[in-house]
Design a protein around this motif. Structure first.
Motif, PDB file in Angstrom:
ATOM      1  N   THR A  32       0.842  -1.205   0.000  1.00  6.77           N
ATOM      2  CA  THR A  32       0.000   0.000   0.000  1.00  6.77           C
ATOM      3  C   THR A  32       0.870   1.244   0.000  1.00  6.77           C
ATOM      4  O   THR A  32       2.025   1.215   0.418  1.00  6.77           O
ATOM      5  N   TYR A  33       0.297   2.333  -0.504  1.00  8.88           N
ATOM      6  CA  TYR A  33       1.025   3.609  -0.568  1.00  8.88           C
ATOM      7  C   TYR A  33       0.328   4.696   0.238  1.00  8.88           C
ATOM      8  O   TYR A  33       0.638   5.866   0.107  1.00  8.88           O
ATOM      9  N   ALA A  71      -0.080  -3.068 -11.391  1.00 13.54           N
ATOM     10  CA  ALA A  71      -0.970  -2.900 -10.236  1.00 13.54           C
ATOM     11  C   ALA A  71      -0.380  -1.901  -9.238  1.00 13.54           C
ATOM     12  O   ALA A  71      -1.095  -1.037  -8.701  1.00 13.54           O
ATOM     13  N   ASP A  72       0.923  -1.989  -8.990  1.00 11.78           N
ATOM     14  CA  ASP A  72       1.582  -1.040  -8.081  1.00 11.78           C
ATOM     15  C   ASP A  72       1.513   0.388  -8.621  1.00 11.78           C
ATOM     16  O   ASP A  72       1.340   1.346  -7.869  1.00 11.78           O
ATOM     17  N   TRP A  73       1.679   0.516  -9.927  1.00 10.21           N
ATOM     18  CA  TRP A  73       1.619   1.840 -10.566  1.00 10.21           C
ATOM     19  C   TRP A  73       0.254   2.495 -10.304  1.00 10.21           C
ATOM     20  O   TRP A  73       0.173   3.672  -9.966  1.00 10.21           O
ATOM     21  N   ILE A  74      -0.806   1.698 -10.437  1.00 10.67           N
ATOM     22  CA  ILE A  74      -2.162   2.236 -10.213  1.00 10.67           C
ATOM     23  C   ILE A  74      -2.353   2.588  -8.743  1.00 10.67           C
ATOM     24  O   ILE A  74      -2.882   3.658  -8.407  1.00 10.67           O
ATOM     25  N   ARG A  76      -0.169   3.519  -6.586  1.00  7.95           N
ATOM     26  CA  ARG A  76       0.588   4.729  -6.290  1.00  7.95           C
ATOM     27  C   ARG A  76      -0.171   5.974  -6.759  1.00  7.95           C
ATOM     28  O   ARG A  76      -0.154   7.012  -6.097  1.00  7.95           O
ATOM     29  N   LYS A  77      -0.865   5.859  -7.895  1.00 15.84           N
ATOM     30  CA  LYS A  77      -1.581   7.004  -8.461  1.00 15.84           C
ATOM     31  C   LYS A  77      -2.811   7.398  -7.646  1.00 15.84           C
ATOM     32  O   LYS A  77      -3.268   8.541  -7.733  1.00 15.84           O
ATOM     33  N   VAL A 329      -4.706  10.159 -15.277  1.00 14.85           N
ATOM     34  CA  VAL A 329      -4.102   8.849 -14.975  1.00 14.85           C
ATOM     35  C   VAL A 329      -4.268   7.911 -16.171  1.00 14.85           C
ATOM     36  O   VAL A 329      -3.342   7.184 -16.546  1.00 14.85           O
ATOM     37  N   ALA A 330      -5.467   7.938 -16.795  1.00 21.43           N
ATOM     38  CA  ALA A 330      -5.727   7.066 -17.950  1.00 21.43           C
ATOM     39  C   ALA A 330      -4.768   7.383 -19.099  1.00 21.43           C
ATOM     40  O   ALA A 330      -4.221   6.479 -19.739  1.00 21.43           O
ATOM     41  N   SER A 331      -4.555   8.680 -19.346  1.00 25.95           N
ATOM     42  CA  SER A 331      -3.625   9.088 -20.415  1.00 25.95           C
ATOM     43  C   SER A 331      -2.210   8.618 -20.105  1.00 25.95           C
ATOM     44  O   SER A 331      -1.488   8.132 -20.989  1.00 25.95           O
TER      45      SER A 331
END
Length: 647
Positions: A32-33, A71-74, A76-77, A329-331
């Motif tokens: 988790t972030y 998954a980690d990238w998402i 974090r966002k 985020v989508a872009s």
């Protein structure tokens, strides 16, 4: 019952913990972030932060993605504290875009109260959402955007996303086109366009095309993908960094139309990928008059996108800042990973399916609530005024400024003496028709030595390339035919393709099993018998400066893949683009594309396509399923007047 159990599991008491335990400190896991730079937090704060991320305007579906990095990238966002920040200028721009979106619909409603326009009321945030995606992608280097969308909001998108001159749109309500003119019989919310302009946020030059489409919902999806892929191909954009497709969907159509599934399954295929499409679902929670309870079996309308590991961002369309953040985020996801992403704008439809429709017949309780719902603009403006970002006067001035633009365009439209169809072309073929007689057949012969060379290369495998024993006999037979100045179907096809490639004409052949050919007759891709993935395409080795030959097996789809090749063919007239059905009868499943885009595209939208359809049918005793291409259907569709013969 499942819902009640879920609620229990989210309460600390369920885990035998008391109020005092909320002040206990826990070490955060590395999955988790929510801690930011902190590694330990009191339980009370952990719950608060998780609720802040996951229990407000955004719902993120990503746990099914089987790639830990993604998954980690998402995570974090969305989980990093303070990551969703907006400055005053960004908020003012968002308000201005909402004003344009809202007031455009209100302007059309005032001027043409009895016209159908499939307005965007209830999802006005779509306009700033699309503009944010374009801004973010433009900043990352994308300069060509290809959009496919249904009726709802189309005129607003043309006006406020593409920035097509308003007077050109208004003319469609007071059309000066005669009914006999090509393109004039179709309604305004089916038309396409291509427009080039400077993006004011990035100060970069961009091109936006909206692809013309029929009432057949989602039918345009793969056409957009094919058009985007073709543009990437001709520009040498091998990773989709310059060209981007964007698809707008309705919620009921996204879950109901099978073409959506076919489209998604092209997303990662080597010869079909567009390196990520941004899908936006305008989820007004109703399909014409049908509730979700009767229109889908899945919890969410977007569940079909899970099959290709596309992250899905559900967002409340009445929270514009949450929508804008999700779009950024989508872009960035598309730019980073080159994969599809879905934005689900959970909104409502203020009026009926069209503006002269009565929704209270079928959804009385929903529409009683909608009638009391203030617009997203009213709510957001109130929020900005209360927080001192803008004053009431500045808000009203911005409204009157856009209202004035609309009125001036209305006056200009009245002065237009003619409406040109060139204004509504999504893929103009510049210079292709000038100086040509459309009824004159050009000379197409080639020198015999050219055919001899093509035949020799086509029938000679590379040295040290181990081919199947049966293929050796096939290639030897071809070489003998070339020597004896004879040809069969497969050799004749190779002559045609090879001579075009010599002249610099790109050839693309796609469909089910076209590399070998349904009847094991083609063998355009030879496979090494001992080394996996080692292949060769003899027709790509004819001349050092020849055009490339693309031959590619497709997914087991007719409807979707034929649409893709239509899209590919409309991009460039100087190419041979071919779709082959596995058998002629199999074109049945693609009939929608044939009827809506191919046979009537010129009459409806002045659309040109150079597509060739190959419909092989054999009389080898395989029965009626495999022995007719139903050619009479194509003949019936190909001419307005069956009794008229051209000179």
């Amino acid at each position: 019952m499942a819902q009640a159990a879920m609620e229990k599991e989210l309460q600390v008491q369920y885990y035998n913990m008391s109020e005092q335990d909320l002040d206990r400190v826990f070490r955060l896991p590395n999955t988790t972030y929510i801690g930011g730079n902190e590694t330990v937090l009191p339980l009370r704060e952990i719950i608060k932060r998780l609720q802040h991320v996951y229990c407000r305007s955004i719902g993120v579906e990503f746990m099914f993605i089987n790639n830990l990095q993604q998954a980690d990238w998402i995570r974090r966002k969305f989980e990093t504290p303070g990551i969703m920040q907006f400055g005053s200028e960004e908020r003012r721009m968002l308000m201005a875009r909402l004003i344009r979106s809202t007031r455009f619909e209100e302007f059309l409603a005032r001027k043409w109260s009895s016209e159908k326009r499939f307005g965007l009321e209830g999802c006005e945030v779509l306009i700033p959402a699309m503009k944010t995606i374009i801004d973010s992608s433009s900043a990352a280097g994308v300069d060509s955007f290809i959009i496919g969308m249904p009726h709802r909001g189309r005129l607003n998108v043309l006006a406020n996303v593409c920035r097509k001159p308003l007077e050109k749109i208004i003319c469609q309500f007071d059309s000066k086109l005669e009914a006999a003119d090509e393109g004039s019989g179709d309604v305004k919310y089916h038309l396409g366009m291509s427009h080039e302009r400077v993006n004011r946020v990035t100060n970069k030059y961009i091109k936006i095309a909206v692809v013309a489409n029929p009432s057949h919902l989602e039918a345009v999806d793969t056409v957009v993908q094919g058009k985007a892929r073709a543009e990437m191909f001709y520009r040498g954009d091998t990773d989709g960094k310059k060209v981007m497709p964007m698809l707008i969907h309705g919620d009921a159509a996204f879950s109901g139309q099978g073409i959506v599934y076919e489209c998604l399954h092209l997303s990662d295929l080597p010869a079909f990928t567009t390196h990520g499409t941004v899908h936006i679902v305008v989820n007004n929670q109703i399909g014409f008059t049908t509730d979700p309870r009767s229109s889908r079996s899945s919890p969410y309308c977007t569940d079909v996108a899970r099959v290709v590991n596309a992250p899905i961002f559900h967002v409340n369309a009445d929270d514009p800042e949450a929508v804008i953040y999700v779009c950024k985020v989508a872009s960035e996801w598309r730019e980073t990973f080159g994969k599809d992403v879905v934005i689900d704008l959970v909104c409502y439809r203020r009026f009926g399916h069209n503006e002269i429709d009565e929704p209270m017949f079928t959804q009385p309780l929903m529409y009683k609530k909608i009638a009391k719902q203030p617009t997203v603009l009213a709510k957001y403006a109130e929020y900005l005024i209360n927080n001192g970002v803008v004053t009431q006067q500045e808000y009203e001035e911005e409204i009157s400024k856009y209202d004035k633009i609309c009125e001036e365009s209305y006056s200009l439209a009245k002065k237009e003496t003619a409406v040109s169809n060139i204004d509504w072309l999504d893929s103009p073929w510049s210079g292709f028709f000038e100086g040509r007689n459309p009824m004159e057949m050009p000379t197409t012969g080639v020198h015999e030595e050219t055919l001899q060379h093509i035949g020799k290369v086509f029938s000679t495998p590379p040295e040290d390339f181990v081919i199947h024993g049966g293929l050796k006999r096939v290639l030897k037979g071809r070489a003998n035919m070339v020597a004896e100045r004879q040809a069969d179907w497969a050799l004749g096809e190779a002559f045609a393709f090879g001579s075009l490639l010599k002249e610099g004409i790109h050839v693309r052949l796609s469909g089910q099993d076209v590399e070998r050919g349904t009847f094991s007759h083609r063998h355009h891709v030879l496979h090494h018998q001992n080394i996996d993935k080692k292949t060769t395409i003899p027709l790509n080795n004819l001349y050092p400066d020849q055009a490339p030959y693309t031959v590619c097996n497709s997914s087991l789809s007719e409807y979707g893949v034929l649409g893709f090749e239509v899209g590919f063919s409309i991009t460039n007239p100087n190419a041979l683009v071919i779709w082959e059905a596995q058998f002629g009868d199999f074109a049945n499943t693609a009939q929608c594309i044939i009827d809506q885009f191919i046979s009537s595209g010129q009459a409806k939208w002045v659309r040109q396509s150079g597509l060739v359809m190959l419909l092989p049918h054999g009389f080898e005793g395989m029965g009626p399923e495999h022995s007719s291409a139903r050619l009479e259907r194509f003949l019936q569709m190909s001419n307005d007047d069956p009794d008229y013969f051209p000179v």
